[in-house]
Design a protein around this motif. Sequence first.
Motif, PDB file in Angstrom:
ATOM      1  N   VAL A 122       8.019 -21.422  52.149  1.00  0.00           N
ATOM      2  CA  VAL A 122       8.399 -22.101  52.772  1.00  0.00           C
ATOM      3  C   VAL A 122       9.078 -22.048  53.710  1.00  0.00           C
ATOM      4  O   VAL A 122       9.295 -22.322  55.084  1.00  0.00           O
ATOM      5  N   GLY A 132       0.027 -18.230  59.918  1.00  0.00           N
ATOM      6  CA  GLY A 132       0.194 -18.073  58.490  1.00  0.00           C
ATOM      7  C   GLY A 132       0.760 -16.835  58.126  1.00  0.00           C
ATOM      8  O   GLY A 132       1.124 -15.422  59.032  1.00  0.00           O
ATOM      9  N   TYR A 154       0.367 -17.645  52.268  1.00  0.00           N
ATOM     10  CA  TYR A 154       0.449 -19.524  52.833  1.00  0.00           C
ATOM     11  C   TYR A 154       0.215 -19.199  54.722  1.00  0.00           C
ATOM     12  O   TYR A 154       0.701 -18.693  55.405  1.00  0.00           O
ATOM     13  N   THR A 155      -0.551 -20.403  54.920  1.00  0.00           N
ATOM     14  CA  THR A 155      -0.534 -20.669  55.791  1.00  0.00           C
ATOM     15  C   THR A 155      -0.496 -21.856  55.742  1.00  0.00           C
ATOM     16  O   THR A 155      -1.186 -23.408  55.570  1.00  0.00           O
ATOM     17  N   ARG A 156       0.292 -22.831  56.696  1.00  0.00           N
ATOM     18  CA  ARG A 156       0.412 -23.960  57.433  1.00  0.00           C
ATOM     19  C   ARG A 156      -0.648 -25.205  57.919  1.00  0.00           C
ATOM     20  O   ARG A 156      -0.766 -23.905  59.805  1.00  0.00           O
ATOM     21  N   TYR A 171       0.277 -26.359  53.302  1.00  0.00           N
ATOM     22  CA  TYR A 171       0.089 -25.047  53.277  1.00  0.00           C
ATOM     23  C   TYR A 171      -1.594 -25.054  52.697  1.00  0.00           C
ATOM     24  O   TYR A 171      -1.843 -25.214  51.382  1.00  0.00           O
ATOM     25  N   TYR A 173      -2.999 -22.125  50.791  1.00  0.00           N
ATOM     26  CA  TYR A 173      -2.191 -20.941  49.650  1.00  0.00           C
ATOM     27  C   TYR A 173      -3.333 -20.164  48.724  1.00  0.00           C
ATOM     28  O   TYR A 173      -4.640 -20.701  48.609  1.00  0.00           O
ATOM     29  N   ARG A 183      -5.021 -26.807  48.186  1.00  0.00           N
ATOM     30  CA  ARG A 183      -3.923 -26.799  49.297  1.00  0.00           C
ATOM     31  C   ARG A 183      -2.633 -27.581  48.775  1.00  0.00           C
ATOM     32  O   ARG A 183      -2.855 -28.329  47.803  1.00  0.00           O
TER      33      ARG A 183
END
Length: 203
Positions: A122, A132, A154-156, A171, A173, A183
């Motif tokens: 991150v 992501g 990872y997606t914020r 994020y 995950y 999360r």
Amino acid sequence: MTFAPPPETAAWRHVAARTGFEVVFFRPLESGPLEGGHRIEGCTTAVEDLRTWVVDYAIDVDDGWTTRRARITSRSAAGVRHTLLEADGRGDWLIDGAPAPHLGDCLDVDLESSALTNAFPVHRMRLAVGAGSAAPAAFVRAADLAVERLDQHYTRIPDEPDGDARGGPRYDYAAPVFDVSCRLVYDESGLVLDYPGLAVRAA
């Protein structure tokens, strides 16, 4: 995404998957080829599946939080093991001096024993909200220090806590090989506060 500097120290209580505790210390690297980066030294002691183990680590990251070196020691009833990972910051790795082509394009180390190492991707990627990215990592097993490639993503998501008083960057995950999807909640320094089923921040 800009994170605050890391604290001098942090700690996690490991839960569910294992019983244990992890303590870590951060030191800025003020000279040499990794000037502007950090040395991160930590230790996890744990009981997992009725087995006890201790993992000590010293990890150097550059000023972009890309892993450049990781020295890891594992102690268990089976004995003491050591391994040294070295990376050029572009995706090429050595394990105890030998090339490791299976880690090609990995930029982070991820220790099975650690909640700390989820900070590396991150920090390095600095994703905007809604963005992501894949973040393959050199994954080091706790007991025998075997090193595998771990494909993860990872997606914020928006920072609003939805009633969660901890707040902070969040994020989504995923690590498909382990059938993990969860999360992760971070603090302002980009350190995990809550890793469901693994660890919660204690200090």
